[in-house]
Design an enzyme around this catalytic site. Structure first.
Site, short mmCIF file in Angstrom:
data_model
loop_
_atom_site.label_atom_id
_atom_site.label_comp_id
_atom_site.label_asym_id
_atom_site.label_seq_id
_atom_site.Cartn_x
_atom_site.Cartn_y
_atom_site.Cartn_z
N PHE A 1 -0.64 -9.53 12.00
CA PHE A 1 -1.98 -10.49 12.47
C PHE A 1 -2.80 -10.43 12.01
O PHE A 1 -3.46 -11.58 12.11
CB PHE A 1 -2.14 -9.22 14.18
CG PHE A 1 -1.27 -9.12 15.03
CD1 PHE A 1 -0.24 -9.92 15.45
CD2 PHE A 1 -1.12 -8.06 15.44
CE1 PHE A 1 0.71 -10.03 15.87
CE2 PHE A 1 -0.71 -7.84 16.65
CZ PHE A 1 0.92 -8.39 16.87
N HIS B 1 0.05 -0.10 16.82
CA HIS B 1 1.07 0.51 15.77
C HIS B 1 2.08 -0.15 16.91
O HIS B 1 2.81 0.59 16.05
CB HIS B 1 0.99 1.54 15.70
CG HIS B 1 -0.47 1.58 14.62
ND1 HIS B 1 -1.13 2.33 15.46
CD2 HIS B 1 -0.20 2.37 13.60
CE1 HIS B 1 -2.24 2.66 14.78
NE2 HIS B 1 -2.04 3.05 13.28
N LEU C 1 -6.30 -1.64 -0.01
CA LEU C 1 -5.60 -1.68 1.80
C LEU C 1 -6.59 -2.47 1.36
O LEU C 1 -7.39 -3.18 2.56
CB LEU C 1 -6.61 0.01 1.90
CG LEU C 1 -6.45 0.08 3.75
CD1 LEU C 1 -5.34 0.55 4.21
CD2 LEU C 1 -7.46 0.88 4.24
N SER C 2 -5.90 -3.82 1.65
CA SER C 2 -6.27 -5.02 1.76
C SER C 2 -5.34 -5.88 2.50
O SER C 2 -4.64 -6.57 1.25
CB SER C 2 -7.56 -5.88 1.33
OG SER C 2 -7.56 -6.77 1.46
N GLU C 3 -3.79 -6.17 3.34
CA GLU C 3 -3.58 -7.14 3.97
C GLU C 3 -3.32 -8.64 3.18
O GLU C 3 -2.84 -9.08 2.78
CB GLU C 3 -2.95 -7.43 4.89
CG GLU C 3 -2.48 -5.62 5.49
CD GLU C 3 -2.88 -4.82 5.31
OE1 GLU C 3 -3.01 -3.33 5.60
OE2 GLU C 3 -4.36 -4.82 5.82
N GLN D 1 3.39 -1.58 6.63
CA GLN D 1 3.15 -0.38 7.24
C GLN D 1 3.37 -0.26 8.56
O GLN D 1 4.02 0.48 8.66
CB GLN D 1 1.96 0.76 6.48
CG GLN D 1 1.87 0.51 5.30
CD GLN D 1 0.66 1.72 4.60
OE1 GLN D 1 -0.44 1.58 5.10
NE2 GLN D 1 1.28 2.43 3.36
N GLU E 1 0.33 -0.88 -0.05
CA GLU E 1 -0.05 0.35 -0.25
C GLU E 1 1.06 1.11 -0.26
O GLU E 1 1.57 1.14 0.80
CB GLU E 1 -0.60 -0.25 1.58
CG GLU E 1 -1.53 -0.90 1.23
CD GLU E 1 -2.63 -1.34 2.32
OE1 GLU E 1 -2.23 -0.44 3.78
OE2 GLU E 1 -2.73 -2.37 2.82
#
Length: 320
Positions: A86, A128, A56-58, A80, A29
């Site tokens: 996870f 984060h 935006l989708s891991e 990022q 991303e």
């Protein structure tokens, strides 16, 4: 002779592998804009067919990368923040990691996950600030935590070339580090530790950015304690031979590790050393506390991180 930053080292490693091997590609991303630094300029140089700015989708881009790897590509995924790992833990551990083993080597997943900015940064708060390298080492995935720019370059190139999935953590506190380079950069084999400072009294095993704290403390206490600083660089596979050789010289061990205490890599190092190596004093470990979510307030954040004051105390304790 040149000055090389940690982020630029990762950028150069990616560029060199993209240039050398047409199978290498990069997904993530905002990587087209190079928001995190390591992918800066790669889109313009190598094009959108190989540097793919994803939605935006891991879960989506990790699944896409696993499929690409099974089809003969060598994808690099940029995450990022570390907590995003996870979301794809099942895909990496239960799918990518096991394909080769479950097919008798007929199918491989040469996939690299790059996590720049991993670990705590002042004010990044609970969601984060995780540093989950111990989870990946526990699962048996090759896990790399470089401390210096030259190691970041060399280990990143080896990770991309490896036939198995590799997760490369680039600690936030290491990203500003710069190093004077007087030699030609080259790949560094996974699973090889580095002794940054030789000593005779205590071995300090320091993970990632904590290598720099260990070196600073070793210099501070040099008149009273001779400290050897060992950087494992790769947490799985771990260079147990290098640790054993260091402990033959010192006989005492302190581990400083930026992950939680329970089931962390620090505890594994202590246990293996106690079971199999020469120790003349009980070993010590310095970690984050268990069950703690790092708070937003910078003062509280710093108070919960392993650091120099705890290391000084541990060194003096093992010398008693």
């Amino acid at each position: 002779m040149s000055r090389l930053s940690y982020t630029k080292a990762l950028n150069r490693a990616l560029a060199d592998e993209l240039a050398e091997d047409p199978a290498v590609c990069v997904f993530g991303e905002d990587i087209g804009a190079g928001m995190a630094g390591p992918t800066l300029g790669l889109l313009d140089r190598f094009g959108p067919g190989r540097v793919v700015d994803t939605p935006l989708s891991e879960q989506a881009f990790t699944s896409m990368a696993i499929g690409a790897a099974l089809s003969g590509r060598r994808p690099v995924l940029e995450f990022q923040i570390p907590s995003l790992l996870f979301l794809v833990f099942e895909q990496l551990v239960n799918q990518a990691h096991k394909f080769s083993l479950m097919t008798g080597g007929q199918a491989g997943v040469p996939l690299t996950c790059l996590v720049p900015g991993s670990g705590s940064r002042d004010g990044w708060a609970g969601q984060h600030s995780d540093h989950p390298y111990s989870l990946f080492a526990h699962a048996g995935i090759k896990t790399v935590v470089p401390a210096t720019p030259t190691d970041a370059y060399g280990l990143m190139r080896s990770a991309i070339r490896d036939p198995d999935p590799v997760v490369v953590f680039a600690p936030a506190a290491a990203l500003p580090v710069r190093e004077t380079v007087t030699w030609e950069l080259a790949p560094i084999p996974l699973g090889s530790a580095r002794v940054h400072r030789e000593g005779t009294d205590v071995t300090v095993v320091a993970v990632g950015h904590l290598v720099h704290d260990a070196l600073a403390v070793a210099q501070e206490v040099a008149d009273e304690i001779s400290v050897e600083v060992l950087d494992p660089r790769t947490l799985h596979p771990f260079d147990w031979e290098a640790l054993a050789a260091s402990l033959e010289r010192t006989g005492r061990l302190v581990v400083i590790d930026d992950s939680n205490r329970s089931c962390g890599i620090g505890g594994e190092v202590l246990a293996t050393a106690a079971e199999e190596m020469r120790l003349i004093a009980p070993p010590r470990r310095i970690t984050r506390p268990d069950g703690t979510v790092l708070p937003f307030a910078p003062q509280l954040d710093r108070a919960l991180q392993p650091g120099r004051e705890q290391l000084r105390h541990a060194l003096r304790t093992v010398m008693k």
